[in-house]
Write an enzyme that holds these catalytic residues in place. Structure first.
Site, PDB file in Angstrom:
ATOM      1  CD  GLN A   1      44.727  23.106  18.402  1.00 29.23           C
ATOM      2  OE1 GLN A   1      43.992  23.128  17.429  1.00 29.23           O
ATOM      3  NE2 GLN A   1      46.040  23.203  18.295  1.00 29.23           N
TER       4      GLN A   1
ATOM      5  CG  HIS B   1      44.080  27.200  15.408  1.00 31.01           C
ATOM      6  ND1 HIS B   1      44.820  27.467  14.288  1.00 31.01           N
ATOM      7  CD2 HIS B   1      44.602  26.057  15.927  1.00 31.01           C
ATOM      8  CE1 HIS B   1      45.759  26.549  14.139  1.00 31.01           C
ATOM      9  NE2 HIS B   1      45.642  25.685  15.121  1.00 31.01           N
TER      10      HIS B   1
ATOM     11  CD  GLU C   1      41.212  19.658  14.505  1.00 29.28           C
ATOM     12  OE1 GLU C   1      41.844  19.923  13.469  1.00 29.28           O
ATOM     13  OE2 GLU C   1      40.740  20.548  15.259  1.00 29.28           O
ATOM     14  CG  HIS C   2      44.005  18.435  17.744  1.00 27.59           C
ATOM     15  ND1 HIS C   2      43.324  19.566  17.319  1.00 27.59           N
ATOM     16  CD2 HIS C   2      44.947  18.183  16.806  1.00 27.59           C
ATOM     17  CE1 HIS C   2      43.841  19.977  16.176  1.00 27.59           C
ATOM     18  NE2 HIS C   2      44.823  19.147  15.843  1.00 27.59           N
TER      19      HIS C   2
ATOM     20  CG  ASP D   1      49.151  21.817  14.894  1.00 20.22           C
ATOM     21  OD1 ASP D   1      48.345  21.009  14.410  1.00 20.22           O
ATOM     22  OD2 ASP D   1      48.809  22.837  15.524  1.00 20.22           O
TER      23      ASP D   1
ATOM     24  CG  HIS E   1      23.235  -9.436 -15.266  1.00 19.62           C
ATOM     25  ND1 HIS E   1      22.548  -8.441 -15.894  1.00 19.62           N
ATOM     26  CD2 HIS E   1      24.100  -8.821 -14.410  1.00 19.62           C
ATOM     27  CE1 HIS E   1      22.975  -7.263 -15.446  1.00 19.62           C
ATOM     28  NE2 HIS E   1      23.913  -7.475 -14.538  1.00 19.62           N
TER      29      HIS E   1
END
Length: 425
Positions: free
Chosen positions: A252, A255, A320-321, A354, A413
């Protein structure tokens, strides 16, 4: 990779940025408004400015000739692997579809009908690497949901889109691929231009400008989430193979320089060995400059008293992961509430998710896993309420409804019910 004695000492690396950059937000707002008001002219100007790509209404979408060229440039072994991944991802997203549920009891029919949106816009980043996997993870959930028109946007660099990205789009079934990126692409999908159709939902990751644009147009269209830099949190016991964990950290970190890679462990000796191994593997990485910046500024190894404390901290971080690299890793899953995706055991590195396993890799970041969810077919579906009363049912419930309406001073109503009751008297 630095070792922290506890979470308090690591407070700086646990902080994540928010989408509150005023200068960037102002720039995005201007881009969105110009594309909204001027259409293709503004869209093409921004593509020329940011991506050095000159476009017209005849060249903004990828032609069949360009797709053919992309296939000729694509390795056959890669194509075979891509097709296997497509099967896995589409099959996964087709599981357990949201179902209609309409029930009748005592003359009262209630429930909901389920409908797919008509048009979806899938954004695929250009960035520092061609992300053909993001094509699968955006288009295939929409296909599984039954979206009729699926359009993809991805930036062209000097007029050309990466062949692997184009092949993936064709294999996944995109109706059209537009050679546009950035905030201008999001604006075009949200409002429509002379060349780009307006969509109902926009999904897919992007840089800060893409994310801010999605935030800007939300309400005009639906969006999947507001995603930031990638991140991984690994809970590891001292019995893990240090090479495996180090490799997962860097999977990661490579990235983006803003990516985060953090390990929680209760074993000091393992932490020391891991720190050394990360540096060893880092030295031979092709993207070592990016990964080094990530591990130095947003990474670290944090010592915890036990893996129970690690789970508690993981829930606060809401990564996230989340990899749980521990013996009997399944036993820790019930303790996890907040994560985009959870990877269990020593043999489940994050790249399995992934690319190939099936679950989506478009995930909430920056702690938003507390309220956003992984991209899935439900993002492209809507529930519509369905109600039907019989005459007998309205007679039985009418006075209660009138009483509630009048308590809110909404006489019309109440009258819509009353006229029906009086009709029978």
């Amino acid at each position: 990779m630095k070792i922290y004695q506890n979470a308090a000492e690591a407070a700086q690396i646990l902080k994540r940025g928010k989408f509150d950059d005023a200068a960037k937000a102002a720039a995005v707002k201007e881009i969105v408004e110009r594309v909204r008001n001027i259409g293709d002219q503004a869209l093409f100007e921004y593509c020329e400015k940011f991506d050095n790509t000159s476009l017209t209404k005849w060249t903004v979408s990828v032609s069949e000739e360009e797709f053919a060229d992309a296939y000729r440039e694509t390795d056959e072994a890669f194509l075979a692997s891509l097709r296997k991944a497509i099967r896995n991802v589409l099959e996964y997203h087709s599981r357990a579809p949201m179902k209609e549920d309409i029930r009748t009891k005592g003359g009262r029919t209630t429930g909901y009908a389920v409908r797919a949106v008509e048009r979806a816009g899938i954004y695929v980043p250009g960035g520092t690497a061609p992300l053909s996997s993001s094509v699968l993870m955006g288009i295939l959930p929409a296909r599984a949901a039954g979206v009729e028109h699926i359009y993809m946007c991805t930036p062209a660099k000097d007029g050309k889109v990466n062949p692997a990205v184009l092949v993936a789009a064709k294999e996944c079934g995109a109706e059209k691929v537009f050679k546009i990126g950035g905030a201008q692409a999001i604006a075009a999908l949200a409002y429509g231009t002379e060349s780009v159709p307006k969509v109902d939902v926009i999904a897919g990751p992007g840089n800060i400008f893409v994310t801010l644009a999605k935030k800007e147009v939300y309400g005009q269209v639906g969006i999947d989430m507001l995603a930031g830099p990638s991140e991984i949190l690994i809970i590891a016991d001292g019995k893990q193979n240090v090479k495996f964990v180090a490799a997962d950290v860097l999977s990661q970190a490579e990235h983006d320089k803003l990516s985060r890679a953090i390990v929680l462990t209760d074993d000091k000796d393992f932490a020391k060995r891991l720190s050394v191994e990360v540096e060893r593997q880092l030295s031979v990485l092709e993207r070592k400059e990016i990964a080094a910046a990530s591990t130095e500024n947003g990474g670290g190894i944090i010592l915890v008293k036990d893996l129970g404390e690690a789970c508690e901290l993981a829930n606060e971080i809401a990564p996230e992961h989340l990899e749980i690299a521990a013996e009997n890793s399944e036993e820790f899953l019930p303790k996890i509430r907040n994560a985009g995706a959870v990877f269990l055991g020593s043999w489940t590195p994050e790249p399995v998710g992934d690319y190939f396993a099936g679950p989506d890799h478009t995930l909430p970041t920056g702690g938003t896993a507390r309220f956003f969810e992984v991209l899935n077919q439900d993002i492209f579906l809507r529930k519509m309420s369905v109600i039907r009363y019989t005459k007998k049912a309205i007679e039985e419930d009418g006075e209660d409804i009138i009483r509630l309406a009048e308590s809110e001073k909404l006489g019309a109503h109440a009258n819509a019910i009353r006229v029906r009751l009086e009709e029978e008297r």
